[in-house]
Design a protein around this motif. Structure first.
Motif, PDB file in Angstrom:
ATOM      1  N   GLU A  16      -0.417  38.894  83.572  1.00 30.87           N
ATOM      2  CA  GLU A  16      -0.953  38.999  82.214  1.00 30.87           C
ATOM      3  C   GLU A  16      -2.465  39.201  82.263  1.00 30.87           C
ATOM      4  N   LYS A  51      14.604  39.823  82.024  1.00 32.35           N
ATOM      5  CA  LYS A  51      13.238  39.575  81.532  1.00 32.35           C
ATOM      6  C   LYS A  51      13.109  40.273  80.196  1.00 32.35           C
ATOM      7  N   SER A  52      12.613  39.575  79.209  1.00 30.89           N
ATOM      8  CA  SER A  52      12.428  40.223  77.910  1.00 30.89           C
ATOM      9  C   SER A  52      11.000  40.002  77.447  1.00 30.89           C
ATOM     10  N   TYR A  53      10.525  40.925  76.656  1.00 31.11           N
ATOM     11  CA  TYR A  53       9.185  40.807  76.076  1.00 31.11           C
ATOM     12  C   TYR A  53       9.314  40.758  74.566  1.00 31.11           C
ATOM     13  N   GLY A  54       8.412  40.068  73.918  1.00 30.79           N
ATOM     14  CA  GLY A  54       8.430  39.990  72.465  1.00 30.79           C
ATOM     15  C   GLY A  54       9.552  39.092  71.984  1.00 30.79           C
ATOM     16  N   SER A  55       9.697  39.025  70.638  1.00 26.12           N
ATOM     17  CA  SER A  55      10.767  38.192  70.095  1.00 26.12           C
ATOM     18  C   SER A  55      11.258  38.809  68.790  1.00 26.12           C
ATOM     19  N   ALA A  85      13.465  44.137  79.137  1.00 24.99           N
ATOM     20  CA  ALA A  85      12.946  45.007  80.201  1.00 24.99           C
ATOM     21  C   ALA A  85      13.878  44.987  81.409  1.00 24.99           C
ATOM     22  N   THR A 124       8.293  45.573  86.134  1.00 21.25           N
ATOM     23  CA  THR A 124       8.697  44.223  85.758  1.00 21.25           C
ATOM     24  C   THR A 124       9.416  43.542  86.912  1.00 21.25           C
ATOM     25  N   ASP A 155       5.181  36.976  88.277  1.00 29.83           N
ATOM     26  CA  ASP A 155       5.802  36.752  86.986  1.00 29.83           C
ATOM     27  C   ASP A 155       7.100  35.982  87.245  1.00 29.83           C
ATOM     28  N   ARG A 162      12.007  42.331  70.030  1.00 29.96           N
ATOM     29  CA  ARG A 162      12.410  41.863  71.346  1.00 29.96           C
ATOM     30  C   ARG A 162      12.911  43.024  72.191  1.00 29.96           C
TER      31      ARG A 162
END
Ligand SMILES: Nc1ncnc2c1ncn2[C@@H]1O[C@H](COP(=O)(O)OP(=O)(O)OP(=O)(O)O)[C@@H](O)[C@H]1O
Ligand SMILES: [Mg+2]
Lengths: 243, 408
Positions: free
Chosen positions: B403, A13-17, A24, A50, A59, A21
Motif C-alpha cells: 500500500e 483477495k478482494s478490494y473495496g466493499s 482480484a 495481486t 500483502d 467490491r
C-alpha cells in the motif's frame, strides 16, 4: 521434483466493499517446488500482481491458506512477515524502486543493513551482487546516473544480495527495450540455474516467458492454464558490462 | 538496531540535503526570533525597572505652569509667578509625611577645567536634593551649611563631567580641582556615584551641582525657583500629601477659588507607571512578532514535510518490502526528525545569543540570559520536528508495504 516451497490453497483477495467490491483473486491453488523458474502470464487486471504480492508476503490473502516452507503466512504478524521477507525473499519491482540520490552500493547494501550485517560484510556482499549482475565498477553511481537496464540490474542485485530462497519479479522487463530485457532474463536464468534460486516472474511478453520452465496463465483472478515448458529458451551470454 | 537507525538517518539527511537544510532553517528562524525577542524584551524591562528605582518612587515634582502631563516640557511657565525659597521651608514645616524638600533651578552652561570644555547643565539646590534624588557620593563631601547660605564657589560633579574634564579612574576626585562655570571658578568638592541613563534616555550623570544661592547669584542672576522637589516618607498617603501640597501652594500663591492652578504636582509613580506600561506593550509586541515568525517557521517545515511525504511513503514501503521492520523504519525517521530540529534549535540559540547580545548593546539595554526561554525553544523545536517529521512516517510505517509502495 524437490520439496514443495510454496503452496497456495483457495487464496482469494478482494478490494473495496459493497457495490464497488472487486474480486482480484477468486481462489488460487498453486504449488511451487524449490528451484523452479515460473512465469506468470495473463491479461491486464487478471490478478497477477495481486498474487505476486501475496507470494512475496507484502500483502495478505483475503481468505485461503499460504504455506511458505511449511509456515502459515496468513496468520503471521507484520513483523514476522518482515523477517520472512528479509531471510528468504528478494523482490524485483517493475518500477525498479531504488532509493533516489543514493549510490548503487548503498541501495544494494540496504537489505543487509536491516539484517544486521557489519559494514565489511555489507560492502563485500554488495560488491559481489553488483558484480554478478555485471555492474562491477558502478558502485558509486546513483540511479539518476544509470540507464533503465542498469537500474533494473541494481534492483536485481539488491534482491539477490541476501542469497534468498526465492526471487519474485513483477514485470522486471516491463520498462526495458528488447535487448535489455533479454539481458535481464539471462541474469534470472543464471540465478535459477547456477544458484538454485526459485524464480517467480510476472510478464506480458511470451518471449520472456519462454525462458521459464513453467508457465501459469491467469484469467479473471483464476489460474486458467498451468503448463510445463519442455524447451526453455536458452539465454544469450550473461551480460558483462556494456555501456 | 540503534546504530543502524542512526546510520540510516544520517544517510537520509545527506541524501535530502536541501530538504534537511530548509527544515533546519525553519527552526533556526523560529527559535532565533523567539529567543532574541524575549531576551531584548527582558532587557528593556530590566532597564526600565532600573531607571524607575534610580528615580525613586516617593518623589513629587512641583513645577510652574498649567496642567502638564508627565513628560511635558520643562518648567517654562513664562509670566507665571515663580516659587520662592520660603515655599520650600513652608512645605517642610507644614505638611506631614514629607521626608525632604528642595528647590531646584537649572541652567545650560559650558564648563571648563583641566584645559577641556564640556557642555552640560548646572543645577542649583540644597543638600536635600541629593537625598531626594537618591544620589550618593563616590568621593568628597556635600555642601557645608555656610557654603549653602553664602552661595560659595563650590560644586559637586557627576561621573560624566568628571570623566570628560579630568579623566582617570571612575569616581576619583583630584584634590584641589577647579571647574570654571561661566564667569566664576569653583572648587570641586565631591563626585557623585553614576546613575546611568535616565527614564527619557538622557544621561543623568552629565551634571554639575552647586548650592542654590551660588546658582542664583553667579549664574542665573535671578532669585526664582522653577521647580520644587519633595520626597515623601515611605508608606505615607500620597493622595493626601498631594492634596495638602496643592492647598498650601494655592494659599501661598494667593489663588482665588475661580483661579486655575498655575503650578502642577508631578508624581514619579505616575511616570513609573507610564514607563512600565510602555515596556509591557513593547514586550507584548515583540512576543507577537516572535510568535508569528515561529508560526511561519512551523508552516515552512510542515510544507516541506508535506511535499516530501509522497516520496517518503514510497520509500518506507520499499524499506518494508526489502525486510525492514516497522519499528526500525520509525526509529530511523524519529532520529532524523529529532536530529534535524535539535540541530536547528542549537543553531537558533547560538544565533539568538549573538544577535540579542549585539542588539541589546545597540539599544542600550542590558543583556539578560534567560535559560527558561532557551530551554523552552529547544524543546519546542524538537517537538515541531517530531510532530512534522515523525507522524507522517508513522502513518506510512503502519501501512502494508504494498500500500505504501503504491502511494501517490
Ligand atoms: N490496491 C487496489 N485497490 C483496488 N483495486 C485494486 C488494487 N490493486 C489491484 N486492484 C484491482 O485488482 C485487479 C487485479 O489487479 P492486479 O494488479 O493484480 O492485475 P495484474 O494482473 O497485475 O494487471 P497488470 O498486468 O495490468 O499489471 C484489477 O482489476 C485492479 O484494478
Ligand atoms: Mg501487475
Amino acid at each position: 521434483m524437490s520439496a514443495v516451497l510454496i503452496r497456495l490453497s483457495a487464496v482469494t483477495k478482494s478490494y473495496g466493499s459493497g457495490q464497488a467490491r472487486l474480486m482480484a483473486l477468486q481462489g488460487i491453488d498453486l504449488e511451487v517446488a524449490a528451484g523452479e523458474f515460473l512465469a506468470i502470464m495473463g491479461p491486464s487486471g487478471s490478478g497477477k500482481s495481486t498474487a505476486m504480492n501475496i507470494l512475496g508476503c507484502l500483502d495478505t490473502p483475503g481468505s485461503g491458506q499460504y504455506l511458505f516452507k511449511g509456515a502459515h503466512v496468513e496468520s503471521l504478524s507484520r513483523d514476522q512477515r518482515a523477517r520472512l521477507r528479509r531471510r528468504f525473499l528478494g523482490f524485483v519491482f517493475q518500477g525498479f524502486n531504488l532509493l533516489p540520490r543514493t549510490s548503487a552500493q548503498e541501495n544494494v547494501e540496504l537489505p543487509l543493513l536491516y539484517r544486521g550485517d557489519s559494514a565489511t560484510v555489507r560492502r563485500a556482499g554488495a560488491a559481489r551482487a553488483l558484480q554478478s549482475v555485471g555492474l562491477a565498477g558502478w558502485e558509486q553511481h546513483t540511479p539518476g546516473e544509470l540507464s533503465g537496464g542498469q537500474q533494473q540490474r541494481v534492483a536485481i542485485a539488491r534482491a539477490i544480495v541476501t542469497a534468498p530462497a526465492v526471487v519474485l519479479a513483477d514485470e522486471p522487463t516491463g520498462n526495458l527495450d528488447t535487448q535489455r530485457s533479454h539481458e535481464i532474463m539471462a541474469l534470472l536464468v543464471a540465478l535459477n540455474r547456477d544458484h538454485g534460486i526459485t524464480v517467480l516472474m510476472v510478464t506480458h511478453e511470451p518471449d520472456m516467458a519462454a525462458y521459464a520452465r513453467r508457465q501459469v496463465h491467469f484469467v479473471d483472478g483464476r489460474i486458467a492454464r498451468d503448463e510445463a515448458n519442455a524447451h526453455p529458451a536458452t539465454a544469450p551470454a550473461a551480460p558483462t558490462e556494456t555501456v | 538496531m540503534w546504530l543502524n537507525a542512526l546510520l540510516l538517518a544520517l544517510r537520509s539527511i545527506r541524501r535530502n540535503l536541501l530538504r534537511s537544510i530548509l527544515t533546519i532553517l525553519g527552526i533556526v528562524i523560529g527559535v532565533g526570533a523567539v529567543i532574541t525577542m524575549v531576551t531584548l524584551g527582558n532587557g528593556a524591562t530590566l532597564s526600565v525597572q532600573q531607571q524607575i528605582s534610580s528615580l525613586g518612587t516617593n518623589l513629587l515634582m512641583i513645577r510652574l505652569g498649567q496642567r502638564q502631563g508627565p513628560g511635558g516640557g520643562g518648567g517654562g511657565g513664562g509670566g507665571i509667578q515663580p516659587f520662592k525659597e520660603s515655599d520650600v521651608t513652608a512645605i517642610q514645616s507644614e505638611i506631614g509625611g514629607i521626608a525632604a524638600a528642595a528647590p531646584e533651578a537649572r541652567a545650560a552652561v559650558t564648563v571648563v577645567g583641566n584645559g577641556r570644555n564640556w557642555a552640560t547643565n548646572v543645577t542649583g539646590s540644597t543638600n536635600d536634593w541629593f537625598t531626594i534624588g537618591n544620589w550618593k557620593l563616590a568621593s568628597g563631601r556635600m555642601f557645608e551649611p555656610d557654603e549653602q547660605l553664602a552661595g560659595s564657589a563650590v560644586c559637586i560633579i557627576g561621573e560624566t563631567v568628571r570623566r570628560e574634564i579630568y579623566g582617570g579612574a571612575v569616581g576619583t576626585l583630584i584634590p584641589g580641582a577647579q571647574l570654571r562655570i561661566r564667569q566664576f571658578s569653583c572648587n570641586v568638592v565631591g563626585v557623585l556615584v553614576s546613575k546611568g541613563q535616565g527614564g527619557m534616555g538622557n544621561d543623568q550623570d552629565d551634571i554639575v551641582v552647586v548650592p542654590f544661592h551660588t546658582l542664583q547669584r553667579r549664574v542665573t542672576g535671578t532669585r526664582t525657583v522653577n521647580t520644587i522637589l519633595v520626597s515623601m516618607e515611605p508608606g505615607s498617603e500620597r493622595t493626601r500629601i498631594k492634596a495638602s501640597l496643592r492647598q498650601l501652594l494655592r494659599e501661598r500663591r494667593k489663588l482665588t477659588d475661580s483661579d486655575d492652578d498655575n503650578f502642577n504636582v508631578l508624581d514619579t509613580q505616575q511616570i513609573a507607571d507610564a514607563l512600565s506600561g510602555t515596556t509591557k506593550v513593547l514586550t507584548t509586541l515583540l512576543g507577537a512578532v516572535a510568535a508569528v515568525s515561529l508560526l511561519v517557521g512551523g508552516i515552512g517545515i510542515m510544507n516541506i514535510m508535506l511535499v516530501s511525504v509522497t516520496e517518503r511513503t514510497r520509500e518506507i514501503g520499499l524499506r518494508l518490502a526489502i525486510g525492514a521492520l516497522g519499528s526500525e523504519v520509525l526509529l530511523q525517521f524519529l532520529i532524523e526528525a529529532v536530529a534535524l530540529s535539535a540541530l536547528g534549535g542549537v543553531i537558533g540559540i547560538a544565533i539568538a545569543t549573538v544577535a540579542s547580545y549585539a542588539l541589546a548593546h545597540v539599544m542600550g539595554v542590558p543583556y539578560v540570559f534567560d535559560s527558561t526561554i532557551n530551554l523552552l525553544s529547544l524543546l519546542f523545536s524538537a517537538a515541531i520536528g517530531v510532530i512534522f517529521g515523525y507522524f507522517p512516517a508513522r502513518r506510512a510505517a503502519h501501512m502494508d508495504p504494498i500500500e505504501a509502495l503504491r502511494h501517490e
